[in-house]
Design an enzyme around this catalytic site. Structure first.
Site, PDB file in Angstrom:
ATOM      1  N   LYS A  11      26.760   3.848   9.306  1.00  0.00           N
ATOM      2  CA  LYS A  11      25.582   2.976   9.378  1.00  0.00           C
ATOM      3  C   LYS A  11      24.481   3.566  10.269  1.00  0.00           C
ATOM      4  O   LYS A  11      24.734   4.477  11.062  1.00  0.00           O
ATOM      5  CB  LYS A  11      26.028   1.586   9.861  1.00  0.00           C
ATOM      6  CG  LYS A  11      27.003   0.912   8.880  1.00  0.00           C
ATOM      7  CD  LYS A  11      27.266  -0.544   9.245  1.00  0.00           C
ATOM      8  CE  LYS A  11      28.244  -1.173   8.263  1.00  0.00           C
ATOM      9  NZ  LYS A  11      28.420  -2.628   8.505  1.00  0.00           N
ATOM     10  N   HIS A 117      30.956   1.135   7.258  1.00  0.00           N
ATOM     11  CA  HIS A 117      31.390   0.232   6.189  1.00  0.00           C
ATOM     12  C   HIS A 117      32.635   0.832   5.552  1.00  0.00           C
ATOM     13  O   HIS A 117      32.747   2.051   5.427  1.00  0.00           O
ATOM     14  CB  HIS A 117      30.287   0.128   5.125  1.00  0.00           C
ATOM     15  CG  HIS A 117      30.740  -0.516   3.841  1.00  0.00           C
ATOM     16  ND1 HIS A 117      30.767  -1.878   3.674  1.00  0.00           N
ATOM     17  CD2 HIS A 117      31.211   0.022   2.679  1.00  0.00           C
ATOM     18  CE1 HIS A 117      31.228  -2.158   2.455  1.00  0.00           C
ATOM     19  NE2 HIS A 117      31.511  -1.019   1.834  1.00  0.00           N
TER      20      HIS A 117
HETATM   21  N1  UDP Z   1      27.914  -8.833   9.625  1.00  0.00           N
HETATM   22  C1  UDP Z   1      27.028  -9.383  10.521  1.00  0.00           C
HETATM   23  N2  UDP Z   1      27.344 -10.599  11.095  1.00  0.00           N
HETATM   24  C2  UDP Z   1      28.487 -11.275  10.789  1.00  0.00           C
HETATM   25  C3  UDP Z   1      29.374 -10.708   9.870  1.00  0.00           C
HETATM   26  C4  UDP Z   1      29.073  -9.488   9.299  1.00  0.00           C
HETATM   27  O1  UDP Z   1      25.988  -8.803  10.809  1.00  0.00           O
HETATM   28  O2  UDP Z   1      28.716 -12.364  11.343  1.00  0.00           O
HETATM   29  C5  UDP Z   1      27.601  -7.527   9.017  1.00  0.00           C
HETATM   30  C6  UDP Z   1      28.453  -6.390   9.577  1.00  0.00           C
HETATM   31  O3  UDP Z   1      27.639  -5.226   9.662  1.00  0.00           O
HETATM   32  C7  UDP Z   1      29.534  -6.250   8.511  1.00  0.00           C
HETATM   33  C8  UDP Z   1      28.728  -6.546   7.234  1.00  0.00           C
HETATM   34  O4  UDP Z   1      27.846  -7.587   7.617  1.00  0.00           O
HETATM   35  O5  UDP Z   1      30.126  -4.964   8.514  1.00  0.00           O
HETATM   36  C9  UDP Z   1      29.547  -6.992   6.038  1.00  0.00           C
HETATM   37  O6  UDP Z   1      30.354  -8.098   6.429  1.00  0.00           O
HETATM   38  P1  UDP Z   1      31.875  -8.202   5.973  1.00  0.00           P
HETATM   39  O7  UDP Z   1      32.332  -9.589   6.269  1.00  0.00           O
HETATM   40  O8  UDP Z   1      32.011  -7.705   4.571  1.00  0.00           O
HETATM   41  O9  UDP Z   1      32.627  -7.223   7.004  1.00  0.00           O
HETATM   42  P2  UDP Z   1      33.287  -5.794   6.764  1.00  0.00           P
HETATM   43  O10 UDP Z   1      33.901  -5.798   5.382  1.00  0.00           O
HETATM   44  O11 UDP Z   1      32.169  -4.773   6.908  1.00  0.00           O
HETATM   45  O12 UDP Z   1      34.314  -5.656   7.856  1.00  0.00           O
HETATM   46 MG    MG Z   2      33.085  -6.258   3.563  1.00  0.00          MG
END
Ligand code: UDP
Ligand code: MG
Length: 140
Positions: A11, A117
């Site tokens: 990122k 990610h």
């Molecule tokens: N994210 C955020 N706030 C939150 C949850 C997620 O900014 O409360 C962002 C974070 O960068 C995360 C991305 O959104 O990696 C995608 O969220 P996801 O729940 O898919 O988490 P991941 O799969 O990346 O662990």
């Molecule tokens: Mg995710």
């Protein structure tokens, strides 16, 4: 694409602060081969499409703004059981909850700026890889 592959993004916060090399080293040390890699700066509409599944979430707008704030490194990674193994290597979404030694524990600065990610299923890995790479760029 089967479960020998996953898709990852380094990122903007991590690229900006010079963590690309150290993160790639951790990925290799975790047993992953780099099958495809590119540096890209996403447009707003590309980031919105990529994170479409989260469009109703309160963090969506901030997330796409952050993900378009600078270049990112997009990767296809190869390893047995890649999706699950990579989620383990990166650690929890919230770095405060990530295990010691994980990429996010080491390099994340917040829940949003969590360094990397990783796809959450083989199906999403295939879709996400197709979003960024054409067939000719895949050397596996
Ligand atoms: N994210 C955020 N706030 C939150 C949850 C997620 O900014 O409360 C962002 C974070 O960068 C995360 C991305 O959104 O990696 C995608 O969220 P996801 O729940 O898919 O988490 P991941 O799969 O990346 O662990
Ligand atoms: Mg995710």
């Amino acid at each position: 694409m089967n479960n020998d592959f996953t898709f990852s993004i380094i990122k903007p916060n991590a690229v900006r602060t010079g963590k690309t090399g150290p993160i790639l080293a951790m990925i290799n040390e975790g047993g992953f081969e780099i099958a495809a890699m590119r540096l890209v700066k996403m447009t707003l509409s590309q980031a919105e499409s990529f994170y479409m599944v989260h469009k109703e979430r309160p963090f969506f707008e901030g997330l796409v703004e952050f993900m378009t704030s600078g270049p990112v490194v997009v990767l296809i990674l190869k390893r047995e059981n890649a999706v699950e193994a990579f989620r383990k290597l990166i650690g929890a979404t919230n770095p405060a909850k990530a295990e010691p030694g994980t990429i996010r524990k080491t390099f994340a600065v917040s829940v949003q700026m969590n360094a990397v990610h990783g796809s959450d299923s083989p199906e999403n890995a295939a879709n996400e890889a197709n979003f960024f790479f054409s067939g000719i760029e895949r050397f596996f």
